[in-house]
Enzyme design. Structure first.
Site, PDB file in Angstrom:
ATOM      1  N   PRO A 258       0.859  -1.196   0.000  1.00  0.00           N
ATOM      2  CA  PRO A 258       0.000   0.000   0.000  1.00  0.00           C
ATOM      3  C   PRO A 258       0.895   1.247   0.000  1.00  0.00           C
ATOM      4  O   PRO A 258       1.501   1.592   1.007  1.00  0.00           O
ATOM      5  CB  PRO A 258      -0.799  -0.116   1.298  1.00  0.00           C
ATOM      6  CG  PRO A 258      -0.068  -1.088   2.146  1.00  0.00           C
ATOM      7  CD  PRO A 258       0.860  -1.893   1.292  1.00  0.00           C
ATOM      8  N   ASP A 432       5.859   2.296   2.326  1.00  0.00           N
ATOM      9  CA  ASP A 432       4.939   1.185   2.575  1.00  0.00           C
ATOM     10  C   ASP A 432       4.109   1.549   3.800  1.00  0.00           C
ATOM     11  O   ASP A 432       4.625   1.590   4.923  1.00  0.00           O
ATOM     12  CB  ASP A 432       5.779  -0.086   2.821  1.00  0.00           C
ATOM     13  CG  ASP A 432       4.933  -1.331   3.005  1.00  0.00           C
ATOM     14  OD1 ASP A 432       3.752  -1.195   3.378  1.00  0.00           O
ATOM     15  OD2 ASP A 432       5.468  -2.437   2.793  1.00  0.00           O
ATOM     16  N   HIS A 433       2.841   1.793   3.568  1.00  0.00           N
ATOM     17  CA  HIS A 433       1.993   2.300   4.652  1.00  0.00           C
ATOM     18  C   HIS A 433       1.722   1.240   5.723  1.00  0.00           C
ATOM     19  O   HIS A 433       1.216   1.553   6.798  1.00  0.00           O
ATOM     20  CB  HIS A 433       0.678   2.828   4.058  1.00  0.00           C
ATOM     21  CG  HIS A 433       0.052   3.930   4.845  1.00  0.00           C
ATOM     22  ND1 HIS A 433       0.426   4.244   6.136  1.00  0.00           N
ATOM     23  CD2 HIS A 433      -0.932   4.807   4.535  1.00  0.00           C
ATOM     24  CE1 HIS A 433      -0.302   5.252   6.579  1.00  0.00           C
ATOM     25  NE2 HIS A 433      -1.133   5.609   5.623  1.00  0.00           N
ATOM     26  N   ARG A 434       2.051  -0.004   5.438  1.00  0.00           N
ATOM     27  CA  ARG A 434       1.902  -1.021   6.484  1.00  0.00           C
ATOM     28  C   ARG A 434       2.930  -0.808   7.585  1.00  0.00           C
ATOM     29  O   ARG A 434       2.734  -1.204   8.727  1.00  0.00           O
ATOM     30  CB  ARG A 434       2.114  -2.437   5.903  1.00  0.00           C
ATOM     31  CG  ARG A 434       1.049  -2.854   4.915  1.00  0.00           C
ATOM     32  CD  ARG A 434       1.432  -4.152   4.256  1.00  0.00           C
ATOM     33  NE  ARG A 434       2.711  -4.059   3.552  1.00  0.00           N
ATOM     34  CZ  ARG A 434       3.295  -5.079   2.934  1.00  0.00           C
ATOM     35  NH1 ARG A 434       2.728  -6.267   2.939  1.00  0.00           N
ATOM     36  NH2 ARG A 434       4.437  -4.910   2.301  1.00  0.00           N
TER      37      ARG A 434
END
Ligand code: CAO
Length: 460
Positions: A258, A432-434
């Site tokens: 994401p 990486d939004h995680r």
């Protein structure tokens, strides 16, 4: 009267001291017959041990990390199934290590009046072998019935060796979605590869935990098949090997990570004056803004270690790196490659400029080896020599962020009294939004801009 029975480890093909890697039940749980109780993992295979009968777990007799052999006591279960199989002979060694030995008279529940404990091997006992320990394609030993994935991995649990599971995890594939083509339905490496190819071709989407959803993912339409020649003259040009490889990686990264891109401007007016001076003093060396960006990135990675990290293969923990290897996207006639400059924290501007020149040349001469392109912590993709005001670079997995750099331009900047001409460098940080929150990304990008805007900080 309560019917307390023992659930024991069945025949596991003569293997002994196999570690328990998961305990899937706890006292008080109601289990169905064939529900997995524990998972064992040898060096080559994992195997879930199913409940031999339905009932309520009264006592758990082992824990994660214990090593067990055939007959080790897993749990005392108050059977709810009158038709449970007849008890088997007791011949069981106990789980090793701290696990309790098979109790001759396990403690009954208070409600159980004079309970009688019977031993009950799990249903695979006596026939199943730990399948992954045989080489792929191997034939089950004589006197043993052929392997049946449903027997050794009952229920919906997929049947794959740890190596194949690790490979699947690395690609974000949920093995439960994969159909095994190996013997007795075993999932082999090729099944995972085929699954990913199919998923990408059919527009699969990432789902929670980073797995690729089956069943068409986003339900995208198939890729259009068009006879372009119907509309005018065309020429076919096969993709280069580099384009095919990097394309597959980019597609996976784009689909599974994401992405968010944070944009920031750095005022590099002073830095540029210093760079020009340095260039005049070192005429034999090409010193571009990129070397300063590498330095600024290292400072930012030190301040924000979450950016100098990778998700592990399970996606459940971060591996924080204590080294600072920066990948540089290099445009070559055959496609994009990302060689890595190692230990950038230990190198000065001139060393970095020299190495940048060397790797760019090596890349364009097609002389990069796998070692030159591995071990990166963070990448920089600079299009500043070409143009543009901003873009959204794709994170180079398993890294968690990448810095895109566009062309610096002189712009009017308000200094509180008047507009002054300043050289502004556009930065585009994809992450990486995680792993990284928006606020952290904004701080990282702003810190980068501050570093680049103040040459003294950068050189500290
Ligand atoms: N703003 C303004 N000018 C810039 C600049 C920037 N951000 N970055 C570089 N420049 C200038 C350089 O100073 C140099 O100027 P001179 O010719 O006057 O010396 C000129 O642009 C060309 O620089 P360069 O591209 O040769 O060198 P570099 O160190 O900036 O970059 C490399 C090296 C290998 C990264 C680059 O050549 C390259 O391949 N870039 C493309 C990367 C890419 O394709 N990314 C996309 C990935 S996603 O598809």
């Amino acid at each position: 009267m309560a019917d307390l029975k023992e659930a024991r480890v069945p025949d596991i093909g003569g293997h002994s001291d196999v570690p328990v890697i998961e305990v899937l039940i706890k006292p008080g749980d109601t289990v169905e017959k064939d529900q997995s109780l524990i998972t064992l993992e040898s060096d080559k295979a994992t195997m879930e041990v199913p409940a031999p009968f339905a009932g309520v777990v009264k006592e758990l007799k082992l824990k994660v990390g214990d090593e067990v052999s055939e007959g080790a006591l897993i749990a005392i279960i108050e059977a709810s199934d009158a038709a449970a199989p007849a008890p088997a002979k007791a011949e069981a060694p106990a789980a090793k290590a701290p696990a309790p030995t098979p109790a001759p008279a396990p403690a009954p529940s208070p409600a159980a009046a004079a309970p009688q404990v019977k031993e009950e091997p799990a249903p695979i006992g006596g026939r199943g072998v730990l399948p992954g320990n045989a080489p792929e394609g191997d034939v089950a030993p004589q006197a043993r019935p052929p392997l049946d994935a449903k027997l050794v991995m009952p229920g919906d649990a997929p049947y794959a060796t740890p190596a194949v599971r690790a490979f699947a995890r690395e690609l974000g594939v949920d093995v439960r979605q994969v159909k095994g083509s190996g013997r007795s339905g075993r999932i082999v490496r090729e099944d995972i590869t085929a699954y990913v190819k199919h998923a990408l071709a059919s527009g699969a989407r990432p789902v929670e935990g980073g797995t690729v959803a089956a069943g068409g993912g986003l339900n995208l339409l198939p890729w259009p098949k068009v006879d372009f020649a119907k509309f005018g003259e065309v020429e076919e040009k096969p993709l280069t090997r580099i384009q095919k490889i990097s394309g597959a990686n980019l597609a996976r990264n784009w689909a599974m990570i994401p992405h968010v891109t944070q944009h920031e401007d750095a005022d590099i007016t002073e830095l540029e004056a210093f760079r020009k001076k340095l260039g005049e003093e070192n005429k034999d060396l090409k010193i571009t803004p990129l070397v300063f960006q590498i330095k600024a990135v290292v400072a930012a990675l030190k301040k924000f270690p979450q950016f100098n990290a990778s998700l592990d293969a399970t996606g459940e923990k971060l591996i924080l790196k204590k080294y600072f290897h920066v990948g540089i996207a290099v445009d070559t006639p055959d496609g994009l490659v990302v060689p890595v400059i190692r230990d950038c924290d230990k190198k000065g501007l001139l060393d970095l400029a020299t190495e940048l020149g060397e790797i760019s040349k090596k890349a364009r001469d097609k002389k990069l080896g796998p070692n030159d392109m591995s071990g990166g912590c963070f990448s920089i993709s600079s299009l500043g020599g070409i143009g543009g005001t901003a873009f959204t670079p794709i994170v180079n997995a398993p890294e968690v962020a990448i810095l895109g750099v566009s062309k610096a331009q002189t712009k009017p900047v308000w200094n509180g009294k008047e507009f002054v001409p300043r050289l502004i460098l556009p930065l585009s940080l994809s992450y990486d939004h995680r792993v990284i929150d928006g606020a952290l990304a904004a701080r990282f990008a702003s810190f980068l801009a501050t570093q680049l805007g103040d040459i003294r900080r950068l050189l500290l």
